[in-house]
Design an enzyme around this catalytic site. Structure first.
Site, PDB file in Angstrom:
ATOM      1  N   TRP A   7       0.864  -1.215  -0.126  1.00 38.84           N
ATOM      2  CA  TRP A   7      -0.024  -0.042  -0.034  1.00 38.84           C
ATOM      3  C   TRP A   7       0.878   1.209  -0.132  1.00 38.84           C
ATOM      4  CZ3 TRP A   7       1.679   2.839   4.283  1.00 38.84           C
ATOM      5  CH2 TRP A   7       2.143   1.892   5.128  1.00 38.84           C
ATOM      6  N   LYS A  26      -1.946  -8.815  -7.182  1.00 39.23           N
ATOM      7  CA  LYS A  26      -2.622  -8.580  -5.841  1.00 39.23           C
ATOM      8  C   LYS A  26      -2.256  -7.205  -5.264  1.00 39.23           C
ATOM      9  CE  LYS A  26      -3.525  -9.835  -1.427  1.00 39.23           C
ATOM     10  NZ  LYS A  26      -3.578  -8.124  -1.134  1.00 39.23           N
ATOM     11  N   PRO A  27      -2.683  -6.140  -5.425  1.00 41.54           N
ATOM     12  CA  PRO A  27      -2.391  -4.860  -4.895  1.00 41.54           C
ATOM     13  C   PRO A  27      -2.927  -5.066  -3.462  1.00 41.54           C
ATOM     14  CG  PRO A  27      -4.096  -4.356  -6.316  1.00 41.54           C
ATOM     15  CD  PRO A  27      -3.948  -5.692  -6.584  1.00 41.54           C
ATOM     16  N   ASP A  28      -2.358  -4.359  -2.383  1.00 41.80           N
ATOM     17  CA  ASP A  28      -3.123  -4.106  -1.067  1.00 41.80           C
ATOM     18  C   ASP A  28      -4.508  -3.548  -1.313  1.00 41.80           C
ATOM     19  OD1 ASP A  28      -3.780  -2.556   1.460  1.00 41.80           O
ATOM     20  OD2 ASP A  28      -2.398  -4.070   1.897  1.00 41.80           O
ATOM     21  N   GLY A  48       6.740  -6.356   0.446  1.00 48.37           N
ATOM     22  CA  GLY A  48       6.006  -6.251   1.809  1.00 48.37           C
ATOM     23  C   GLY A  48       7.239  -6.717   2.919  1.00 48.37           C
ATOM     24  N   GLU A  78      11.291  -7.655  -1.921  1.00 52.52           N
ATOM     25  CA  GLU A  78      11.670  -6.583  -1.462  1.00 52.52           C
ATOM     26  C   GLU A  78      10.978  -6.206  -0.092  1.00 52.52           C
ATOM     27  OE1 GLU A  78      11.315  -2.792  -0.440  1.00 52.52           O
ATOM     28  OE2 GLU A  78      11.847  -2.129  -2.478  1.00 52.52           O
ATOM     29  N   LEU A  79      11.960  -6.477   1.016  1.00 51.82           N
ATOM     30  CA  LEU A  79      11.274  -6.701   2.453  1.00 51.82           C
ATOM     31  C   LEU A  79      11.744  -5.283   3.503  1.00 51.82           C
ATOM     32  CD1 LEU A  79      12.119 -10.243   2.734  1.00 51.82           C
ATOM     33  CD2 LEU A  79      10.240  -9.418   1.720  1.00 51.82           C
ATOM     34  N   CYS A  84      10.124   2.132   2.388  1.00 53.70           N
ATOM     35  CA  CYS A  84      11.048   1.007   2.754  1.00 53.70           C
ATOM     36  C   CYS A  84      12.347   1.291   2.830  1.00 53.70           C
ATOM     37  CB  CYS A  84      10.890  -0.382   1.728  1.00 53.70           C
ATOM     38  SG  CYS A  84       9.156  -1.120   1.464  1.00 53.70           S
ATOM     39  N   GLU A  99      11.354  -2.231  12.731  1.00 54.25           N
ATOM     40  CA  GLU A  99      10.940  -1.210  11.985  1.00 54.25           C
ATOM     41  C   GLU A  99       9.817  -0.452  12.286  1.00 54.25           C
ATOM     42  OE1 GLU A  99      10.608  -1.330   7.017  1.00 54.25           O
ATOM     43  OE2 GLU A  99       9.797  -2.880   8.181  1.00 54.25           O
TER      44      GLU A  99
END
Length: 543
Positions: A183, A207-209, A258, A280-281, A314, A412
């Site tokens: 998102w 699948k977007p948020d 995410g 990518e976290l 991020c 985080e």
């Protein structure tokens, strides 16, 4: 929603708080009318009796949209439609596919105000930070629109036997990419990541948020207008634990952005099917301010690094590592700039920072600050919610005196909170920057560029910016971007950003003689001839 008032958050808050930016006459309801929602919602793959899911406008807390909820059966249908479209798309020349990206680039820049409204309405971020998404996507469209042919063309490789063996490395599309996007950057992390997949000849099931699905659906609509076959990009919406695994179950490759926790689950599911994945976290990114840094430039850079998109980025900075000799002076300049930031939710330029996206993000931010203050940390700036501006606003916050036992030190936050730490030597700064399991982004500030690059080389992060916050590395689209350690696998951008969506295939053609005993040679003679030949090839320094 919990009762998060200014007094509950920071009773010792210094100063009068951040000023409010001018509002403006345009409202979210006017910018995102029901007719627009209905038009975009038609792009969701949801074939059964409509089961609607509602989203909320973070700037006001009011209902924003009702969208159809997809089911696992819908995900299967989406992959079937995408596979049929992908076959014809992959058969087109690369330049034909790339042309759609270049047309999309022009349409995006021309109609950017439409998507800026959507991004602000769905995320609550300031318009300037929403514009960063337009910039990033336009740059990706231009780069892959121009460079895809070079990345994907057949490449001659050294054959088994010089002259006699002709070897070519070819790139074939994976098929249908399962793309799960978050998102926080709904334009950049949906279509921005999908563009190289499309030009490589793939279809995408995205699948977007749910909270930010309208932005992804708008981008899909615009890309179809630019020439992408409509069935090539399928959008499914639903609860992550339900729809996410269904996407992974059918995908030929998975692209995920995410949290680290969810990323581990995605990786395990993909690995069980022997399907590749790029992830990518999370991050706990550090900015290092050396003793010789230009402190005014570093303070201005820290504002961008820490508070863009209200810290919901991020690659934003959550740890400031400052040389002890300049720490107090830097902190004074940084705090003054931070306290002056204008907060607001108007659908126009002018605000320096917008809202958090949800009560969940507000609660995490509040908890980290409250727990740190209770344990002895000091609030230098910010430290409180701003319900007078909107339900999820929180002031940009600087903490000093944070210790390793505090959650804000290692977890985080993903909000507008940064902690300052002092160091005495470069070695100490590098060790502190590398002390977390994450490794996504970092920043180094110094007047000595050679020294800055030397420090950068020692930081275990996928991107490092010298004298910039994050935009220099992220905006260098020809270079890879991604994380080390718990910050993920794989890279977006550059060659790796498009080749991840392909399978490498070697086509080798043998001429004149086989690689086997021939021309009357027996096994022993063949072995002797080949042994001599290998020695000659090495002497000639051939690869």
């Amino acid at each position: 929603m919990s009762d998060l008032t200014a007094d509950a958050v920071a009773p010792e808050h210094p100063g009068a708080g951040n000023p409010a930016a001018p509002g403006g006459a345009r409202t979210v309801a006017a910018a995102v009318p029901p007719s627009l929602v209905a038009r975009l919602a038609a792009g969701v793959t949801a074939t059964g009796e409509p089961d609607l899911v509602e989203t909320v406008a973070p700037l006001t807390g009011e209902r924003l949209a009702s969208l159809p909820r997809s089911t696992p059966a819908d995900v299967e249908v989406a992959f079937q439609l995408a596979r049929r479209a992908q076959t014809a798309w992959a058969a087109l020349p690369v330049r034909r596919r790339a042309a759609a990206l270049l047309r999309f680039h022009d349409l995006l820049l021309k109609r950017q105000d439409e998507v800026l409204d959507l991004v602000q309405a769905e995320t609550g971020k300031a318009r300037l930070h929403a514009f960063e998404e337009v910039l990033a996507v336009a740059m990706a469209a231009r780069h892959y629109g121009r460079a895809a042919h070079g990345y994907l063309r057949d490449k001659r490789r050294g054959g088994a036997l010089p002259v006699l063996t002709h070897a070519v490395e070819a790139r074939r599309p994976k098929g249908v990419i399962g793309h799960i996007s978050p998102w926080n950057y709904p334009l950049e992390l949906s279509v921005g990541d999908a563009l190289p997949a499309f030009v490589a000849g793939n279809a995408v099931v995205n699948k977007p948020d749910t909270q930010t699905a309208l932005t992804a659906l708008w981008a899909r609509e615009l890309l179809v207008e630019a020439g992408l076959p409509a069935d090539l990009w399928q959008v499914v919406i639903g609860d992550g634990p339900v729809i996410g695994p269904a996407v992974v179950e059918h995908a030929d490759y998975v692209s995920f952005t995410g949290s680290t926790r969810t990323g581990r689950d995605v990786a395990q599911r993909a690995a069980a099917r022997l399907v590749g994945a790029s992830l990518e976290l999370g991050g706990k990114n550090a900015m290092v301010v050396l003793a010789d840094a230009d402190l005014d430039a570093a303070a201005a850079g820290a504002v961008r690094a820490c508070f863009s998109s209200a810290g919901q980025l991020c690659i934003s900075i959550e740890r400031l590592l400052v040389h002890r000799s300049v720490a107090d002076e830097f902190l004074e300049r940084f705090a003054a700039r931070t306290r002056a930031l204008r907060l607001g939710g108007g659908l126009a330029y002018g605000a320096d920072m917008g809202s958090l996206v949800s009560v969940r993000q507000l609660e995490t931010t509040t908890r980290h600050v409250d727990e740190a203050v209770k344990a002895g940390a000091t609030v230098v700036a910010g430290g409180r919610a701003r319900p007078d501006l909107g339900p999820f606003f929180y002031e940009p916050t600087i903490l000093d005196g944070v210790t390793p036992d505090m959650a804000v030190c290692a977890e985080e936050t993903f909000g507008p909170v940064v902690s300052l730490y002092r160091f005495d030597t470069d070695e100490e700064a590098v060790a502190a920057a590398n002390s977390t399991p994450y490794g996504l982004n970092s920043s180094v500030w110094t007047r000595d560029l050679r020294r800055g690059r030397a420090v950068a080389a020692r930081l275990r992060t996928g991107t490092v910016n010298v004298n910039e916050a994050y935009a220099a590395a992220y905006g260098s689209i020809g270079s890879p971007m991604g994380g080390m350690g718990d910050s993920g696998l794989g890279r977006r951008h550059g060659a790796e950003g498009i080749l991840r969506f392909t399978e490498a295939q070697t086509v080798a053609t043998q001429r004149l003689m086989p690689i086997a005993p021939s021309f009357g040679l027996d096994d022993k003679q063949f072995a002797a001839v080949m042994t001599g030949g290998l020695r000659v090839l090495k002497a000639l320094r051939l690869r």
